[in-house]
Write a protein that holds these residues in place. Sequence first.
Motif, PDB file in Angstrom:
ATOM      1  N   ASN A 138      -4.731   9.760  -0.333  1.00 43.33           N
ATOM      2  CA  ASN A 138      -5.280   8.550  -0.932  1.00 43.33           C
ATOM      3  C   ASN A 138      -4.185   7.488  -1.072  1.00 43.33           C
ATOM      4  O   ASN A 138      -3.045   7.806  -1.407  1.00 43.33           O
ATOM      5  CB  ASN A 138      -5.859   8.853  -2.314  1.00 43.33           C
ATOM      6  CG  ASN A 138      -7.036   9.804  -2.257  1.00 43.33           C
ATOM      7  OD1 ASN A 138      -7.679   9.953  -1.218  1.00 43.33           O
ATOM      8  ND2 ASN A 138      -7.319  10.464  -3.366  1.00 43.33           N
ATOM      9  N   ILE A 139      -4.553   6.248  -0.821  1.00 42.61           N
ATOM     10  CA  ILE A 139      -3.595   5.144  -0.879  1.00 42.61           C
ATOM     11  C   ILE A 139      -4.174   3.980  -1.679  1.00 42.61           C
ATOM     12  O   ILE A 139      -5.393   3.818  -1.786  1.00 42.61           O
ATOM     13  CB  ILE A 139      -3.195   4.648   0.523  1.00 42.61           C
ATOM     14  CG1 ILE A 139      -4.438   4.249   1.330  1.00 42.61           C
ATOM     15  CG2 ILE A 139      -2.392   5.697   1.269  1.00 42.61           C
ATOM     16  CD1 ILE A 139      -4.134   3.570   2.647  1.00 42.61           C
ATOM     17  N   LYS A 166       6.127   5.305  -6.157  1.00 33.79           N
ATOM     18  CA  LYS A 166       7.109   5.775  -5.187  1.00 33.79           C
ATOM     19  C   LYS A 166       8.516   5.801  -5.778  1.00 33.79           C
ATOM     20  O   LYS A 166       9.457   5.232  -5.232  1.00 33.79           O
ATOM     21  CB  LYS A 166       7.088   4.965  -3.900  1.00 33.79           C
ATOM     22  CG  LYS A 166       7.812   5.659  -2.745  1.00 33.79           C
ATOM     23  CD  LYS A 166       6.973   5.756  -1.496  1.00 33.79           C
ATOM     24  CE  LYS A 166       7.671   6.595  -0.429  1.00 33.79           C
ATOM     25  NZ  LYS A 166       6.878   6.717   0.804  1.00 33.79           N
ATOM     26  N   VAL A 215       0.842  -1.196   0.000  1.00 33.13           N
ATOM     27  CA  VAL A 215       0.000   0.000   0.000  1.00 33.13           C
ATOM     28  C   VAL A 215       0.879   1.249   0.000  1.00 33.13           C
ATOM     29  O   VAL A 215       1.726   1.419   0.868  1.00 33.13           O
ATOM     30  CB  VAL A 215      -0.936   0.020   1.225  1.00 33.13           C
ATOM     31  CG1 VAL A 215      -1.794   1.276   1.204  1.00 33.13           C
ATOM     32  CG2 VAL A 215      -1.805  -1.215   1.251  1.00 33.13           C
ATOM     33  N   LEU A 216       0.661   2.102  -0.998  1.00 31.44           N
ATOM     34  CA  LEU A 216       1.447   3.322  -1.156  1.00 31.44           C
ATOM     35  C   LEU A 216       0.540   4.486  -1.528  1.00 31.44           C
ATOM     36  O   LEU A 216      -0.610   4.289  -1.926  1.00 31.44           O
ATOM     37  CB  LEU A 216       2.508   3.131  -2.250  1.00 31.44           C
ATOM     38  CG  LEU A 216       3.563   2.049  -2.015  1.00 31.44           C
ATOM     39  CD1 LEU A 216       4.329   1.770  -3.306  1.00 31.44           C
ATOM     40  CD2 LEU A 216       4.517   2.462  -0.899  1.00 31.44           C
ATOM     41  N   GLY A 217       1.065   5.693  -1.430  1.00 31.10           N
ATOM     42  CA  GLY A 217       0.320   6.857  -1.874  1.00 31.10           C
ATOM     43  C   GLY A 217       0.178   6.856  -3.382  1.00 31.10           C
ATOM     44  O   GLY A 217       1.076   6.400  -4.101  1.00 31.10           O
ATOM     45  N   ALA A 250       3.674  10.315  -1.482  1.00 29.89           N
ATOM     46  CA  ALA A 250       3.577   9.299  -2.536  1.00 29.89           C
ATOM     47  C   ALA A 250       4.844   9.186  -3.365  1.00 29.89           C
ATOM     48  O   ALA A 250       5.059   8.172  -4.038  1.00 29.89           O
ATOM     49  CB  ALA A 250       2.395   9.612  -3.450  1.00 29.89           C
ATOM     50  N   GLU A 264      -3.895  13.167   5.820  1.00 25.43           N
ATOM     51  CA  GLU A 264      -3.994  11.907   5.059  1.00 25.43           C
ATOM     52  C   GLU A 264      -3.989  12.154   3.555  1.00 25.43           C
ATOM     53  O   GLU A 264      -4.297  13.242   3.073  1.00 25.43           O
ATOM     54  CB  GLU A 264      -5.266  11.156   5.442  1.00 25.43           C
ATOM     55  CG  GLU A 264      -5.134  10.345   6.720  1.00 25.43           C
ATOM     56  CD  GLU A 264      -6.264   9.343   6.875  1.00 25.43           C
ATOM     57  OE1 GLU A 264      -6.154   8.243   6.287  1.00 25.43           O
ATOM     58  OE2 GLU A 264      -7.234   9.658   7.566  1.00 25.43           O
TER      59      GLU A 264
END
Length: 442
Positions: free
Chosen positions: A192-193, A279, A62-64, A258, A190
Amino acid sequence: MKQIRRFTLISTMVFGLVTSQLAYNPGDVKAEEDTLGLKAEAAMIIDAKSGKILFEKNADKVLGIASMSKMMTEYMVLEAIDKGKINWDQKVKINNYVHKLSKAPNLSNVGLTEGEDYTVKELYEAMAVHSGNAATVALAELLGGSEKNYVTLMTKKAKELGLKNFKFVNSSGLNNKDLMGNYPAGSANEENIMTAHDMGLLAFHILKKYPEVLETAKIPKLKFRDGKEYPNFNWMLPGLIHGYPGVDGLKTGSTDFAGYAHTGTVERDGQRYITIVMKSTSKDERFGDTKKLMDYAFATFDTEKVLSAGYQPRDKKSLPVVKGKEDAVEIETKDAIELVTEQDEKGNYQPQVVLDKKKLNKDGELTAPIEKGEKVGYVTVKPKEGEEYGFITSEGNNSIKVDLVAAESVEKANWFVLSMRAVGGFFGDVWNGAASTVKGWF
């Protein structure tokens, strides 16, 4: 063959002090070595036609996703137009918040004037070409009534499309801290991911259902009503800094969290691939890694016919038939199976025959009459050695299935023939029984 890799997904991810919990069923877990020397933290290659996954690196991490989030709004706008809910010429009046956001420094935007009407098409192009954040919010408010409601719709749509590991807190992909206190979900810091796998799935769906997305995505510069030209940040479009032949989409994204990300798509000679890079540490790096992925795809893979039409299973070229004029019928595949595979692996696939049990009686026989071309099962293929990544969708396996059909018709025998067979069978059973009894006397 490349080994299938589905390893541990981070189920808890921290944004400063914020924890986001994500459910995941990892399935088969096999490690994949990054043989391409990619600098990006996660990457993928997908065949855009079948959804076959050709390469992965950390695809379930899970990443930006930053402005790649806007691909969801592209999908939802195109869907709303397709369903007649909105139209390209529909007017959208710009409110004070959207106006101020469009003027915010250091954000990608096309300037939008408060109180002025812009068409859906203008806002969509500003979003898709120049990654306009305020234009995206304006479209989100149109589709959802408010951006808060729209984020709920984004989440619902993502689940419908089969995405598993994601979280949307706004429509644009910005960090919530950049939204001037108007963030619609989550906390103040925060973003989005998503996983590379889910990003690839979103790209696959949008290209499959709304290929017209590329008509806008491939525009290198947007001429807006203010007389200015706004550049496309996808510098891999032909003619731009990192131009690559055949690239015509899809979306870039970058934030401090991100890093630099890119969802690309490229087509040559009818073969289209989707690439994901997430990333990276610089713009040049993300495009450099994307080039490596695209080069690798075209140099390594090709569409091959791994099973010909009319194939007959070696150990079962026919099936027994009861109540027919013939006692067997030949079977064959209706179509060929074509598959994107490594160029030296064409011979590594073997057929697997699956008969339709509902068509067979308890003795494994078909019952006449049988029509030529009648489906009696299907044939698929699997590698003789090694395993593959599989497909981006659960339906992908259907792309390597072809109908197994009757190669000829078998008429039902008339009542007289059937009666004679029954009588012959009866006396045959009597004779066999008598012979066995007599034999037992000696």
